[in-house]
Design an enzyme around this catalytic site. Structure first.
Site, PDB file in Angstrom:
ATOM      1  N   SER A   1     -17.145  13.764  14.766  1.00 37.47           N
ATOM      2  CA  SER A   1     -17.338  13.131  13.431  1.00 37.47           C
ATOM      3  C   SER A   1     -18.277  12.058  13.830  1.00 37.47           C
ATOM      4  O   SER A   1     -19.122  11.762  12.807  1.00 37.47           O
ATOM      5  CB  SER A   1     -16.152  12.523  12.828  1.00 37.47           C
ATOM      6  OG  SER A   1     -16.331  11.960  11.602  1.00 37.47           O
TER       7      SER A   1
ATOM      8  N   LYS B   1     -14.710   6.442  12.202  1.00 38.16           N
ATOM      9  CA  LYS B   1     -14.608   7.933  11.929  1.00 38.16           C
ATOM     10  C   LYS B   1     -13.181   8.250  11.942  1.00 38.16           C
ATOM     11  O   LYS B   1     -12.713   9.632  11.922  1.00 38.16           O
ATOM     12  CB  LYS B   1     -15.258   8.878  12.841  1.00 38.16           C
ATOM     13  CG  LYS B   1     -16.685   8.464  13.085  1.00 38.16           C
ATOM     14  CD  LYS B   1     -17.427   8.050  11.489  1.00 38.16           C
ATOM     15  CE  LYS B   1     -17.691   9.045  10.572  1.00 38.16           C
ATOM     16  NZ  LYS B   1     -18.414   8.527   9.562  1.00 38.16           N
TER      17      LYS B   1
ATOM     18  N   HIS C   1     -13.866  -2.332  11.850  1.00 43.52           N
ATOM     19  CA  HIS C   1     -13.724  -1.664  13.058  1.00 43.52           C
ATOM     20  C   HIS C   1     -13.854  -2.680  14.081  1.00 43.52           C
ATOM     21  O   HIS C   1     -13.822  -1.934  15.262  1.00 43.52           O
ATOM     22  CB  HIS C   1     -15.078  -0.742  13.043  1.00 43.52           C
ATOM     23  CG  HIS C   1     -15.325   0.247  12.017  1.00 43.52           C
ATOM     24  ND1 HIS C   1     -14.122   0.910  11.681  1.00 43.52           N
ATOM     25  CD2 HIS C   1     -16.324   0.654  11.214  1.00 43.52           C
ATOM     26  CE1 HIS C   1     -14.538   1.895  10.826  1.00 43.52           C
ATOM     27  NE2 HIS C   1     -15.922   1.693  10.359  1.00 43.52           N
TER      28      HIS C   1
HETATM   29  P1  A3P Z   1     -15.484  14.522   9.440  1.00 41.27           P
HETATM   30  O1  A3P Z   1     -16.921  13.976   9.934  1.00 41.27           O
HETATM   31  O2  A3P Z   1     -14.586  15.080  10.574  1.00 41.27           O
HETATM   32  O3  A3P Z   1     -15.470  15.471   8.307  1.00 41.27           O
HETATM   33  P2  A3P Z   1     -14.598   7.136   8.178  1.00 41.27           P
HETATM   34  O4  A3P Z   1     -14.085   6.863   6.756  1.00 41.27           O
HETATM   35  O5  A3P Z   1     -13.520   6.671   9.292  1.00 41.27           O
HETATM   36  O6  A3P Z   1     -15.732   7.019   8.546  1.00 41.27           O
HETATM   37  O7  A3P Z   1     -14.146   8.766   8.492  1.00 41.27           O
HETATM   38  C1  A3P Z   1     -14.857   9.499   8.178  1.00 41.27           C
HETATM   39  C2  A3P Z   1     -14.024  11.046   8.245  1.00 41.27           C
HETATM   40  O8  A3P Z   1     -13.093  11.041   7.486  1.00 41.27           O
HETATM   41  C3  A3P Z   1     -15.193  12.147   8.221  1.00 41.27           C
HETATM   42  O9  A3P Z   1     -14.510  13.166   9.104  1.00 41.27           O
HETATM   43  C4  A3P Z   1     -14.633  12.490   6.843  1.00 41.27           C
HETATM   44  O10 A3P Z   1     -14.856  13.763   6.180  1.00 41.27           O
HETATM   45  C5  A3P Z   1     -13.170  12.403   6.829  1.00 41.27           C
HETATM   46  N1  A3P Z   1     -12.471  12.113   5.691  1.00 41.27           N
HETATM   47  C6  A3P Z   1     -12.891  11.282   4.273  1.00 41.27           C
HETATM   48  N2  A3P Z   1     -12.077  11.604   3.428  1.00 41.27           N
HETATM   49  C7  A3P Z   1     -11.126  12.321   3.782  1.00 41.27           C
HETATM   50  C8  A3P Z   1      -9.995  13.018   3.205  1.00 41.27           C
HETATM   51  N3  A3P Z   1      -9.452  12.519   2.080  1.00 41.27           N
HETATM   52  N4  A3P Z   1      -9.080  13.851   3.789  1.00 41.27           N
HETATM   53  C9  A3P Z   1      -9.555  14.417   5.079  1.00 41.27           C
HETATM   54  N5  A3P Z   1     -10.441  13.804   5.698  1.00 41.27           N
HETATM   55  C10 A3P Z   1     -11.467  12.597   5.171  1.00 41.27           C
END
Ligand code: A3P
Length: 288
Positions: free
Chosen positions: A132, A43, A102
């Site tokens: 998240s 996340k 991860h």
């Molecule tokens: P949130 O749940 O706070 O919205 P991962 O890819 O490591 O699983 O992380 C997911 C998190 O990154 C989610 O956070 C998602 O919305 C956010 N995310 C993905 N793309 C993004 C972007 N282009 N800009 C900002 N946040 C992004």
């Protein structure tokens, strides 16, 4: 899909069988010198950074017609309808291979270090990571149940979430920079504050020189708003994610924790955080 998986200790880390079933192949994975490893605690912005790096190398060709989890295989995953990550990585037709993990730094297959691969790590402040991860655990049918929010911060602090302790993860990778220079440590908050600036840093690290126009193109394609509408980046084709519970592209902000933590949860967390991270040179911004 029947039931949620159990969490158990594996090599000292809380994991589920989806990340241990293929362990021998993960451990013995043969990295190539030009492989690029994208490493994160869950996340932290893994998909975001993956999309950026994929766009930098392959944007505009075929990349955008293939889901992100195929363009950037998840090394340790196995089962739940996914091709094992090691097989998917070996079958990638493109070069360099972009590979996501991860794993905490000590469990990364040693050939990545032996081959001197470039490594990108992105870290996110713990409070937004908790929020998240909580929503992700609610919607992801191959994660253990999130359970009540009231208990979730304790699970995070005690490392009882998939991929173990956030504290050990971010610190372990931070320390790795000392002995492994081919690594760039990024922060979600910096990317949010100045996306083009951070993409430029990624380019320099990767030895890529992009024109201003190209840089603007990649920046435009990797904002939260654009990625949320991109069906090749939003995991909408993954059946185990129930996006009616919570979308994968959920909020994409810094500071959403303020909508979740109560005042006393926040005070207790700050105290715990100070005790564990107070002496570290690694610092996080909880807001920007
Ligand atoms: P949130 O749940 O706070 O919205 P991962 O890819 O490591 O699983 O992380 C997911 C998190 O990154 C989610 O956070 C998602 O919305 C956010 N995310 C993905 N793309 C993004 C972007 N282009 N800009 C900002 N946040 C992004």
């Amino acid at each position: 899909m029947s039931g949620r998986p159990d969490l158990f200790e594996f090599e000292g880390i809380s994991l589920t069988h989806f990340f241990t079933d293929n362990w021998e192949n993960v451990k013995n994975f043969k990295a190539r010198p030009d492989d690029i490893l994208i490493a994160t605690y869950p996340k932290a912005g893994t998909t975001w950074l993956s999309e950026i790096v994929d766009q930098l190398y392959f944007g505009g060709i075929e990349g955008c017609k293939i889901p992100i989890y195929e363009r950037v295989p998840f090394l340790e995953i196995c089962g739940a309808g996914f091709q094992p990550g090691t097989v998917a990585a070996d079958n990638l037709p493109t070069s360099p291979r972009l590979i996501k993990t991860h794993l905490p730094v000590q469990l990364v297959p040693k050939s990545f270090w032996e081959q001197n691969c470039r490594v990108l790590y992105v870290a996110r402040n713990p409070k937004d990571t908790i929020v998240s991860f909580y929503h992700f655990d609610r919607m992801n049918q191959i994660q253990p149940e999130a359970g009540p929010w009231e208990d979730y911060i304790d699970k995070f602090n005690s490392g009882k979430l998939v991929f173990g302790s956030w504290y050990d993860h971010v610190q372990g990778w931070w320390d790795q920079r000392e002995s492994y220079p081919r690594m760039l440590y990024l922060f979600y908050e910096d990317m949010k504050e100045d996306l083009m600036g951070e993409i430029s840093r990624v380019c320099s690290f990767l030895g890529l020189s992009l024109s201003e126009k190209e840089l603007q193109r990649v920046t435009g394609l990797t904002t939260f708003e654009v990625m949320k509408e991109n069906s090749m980046a939003d995991y909408s084709s993954i059946g185990v994610l129930d996006q009616s519970i919570s979308p994968f592209m959920r909020k994409g902000t810094v500071g959403d924790w303020k909508n979740h933590f109560t005042v006393s949860q926040n005070e207790a967390f700050d105290e715990e955080y100070k005790q564990r991270m107070g002496k570290s040179t690694l610092t996080f911004r909880m807001e920007i």
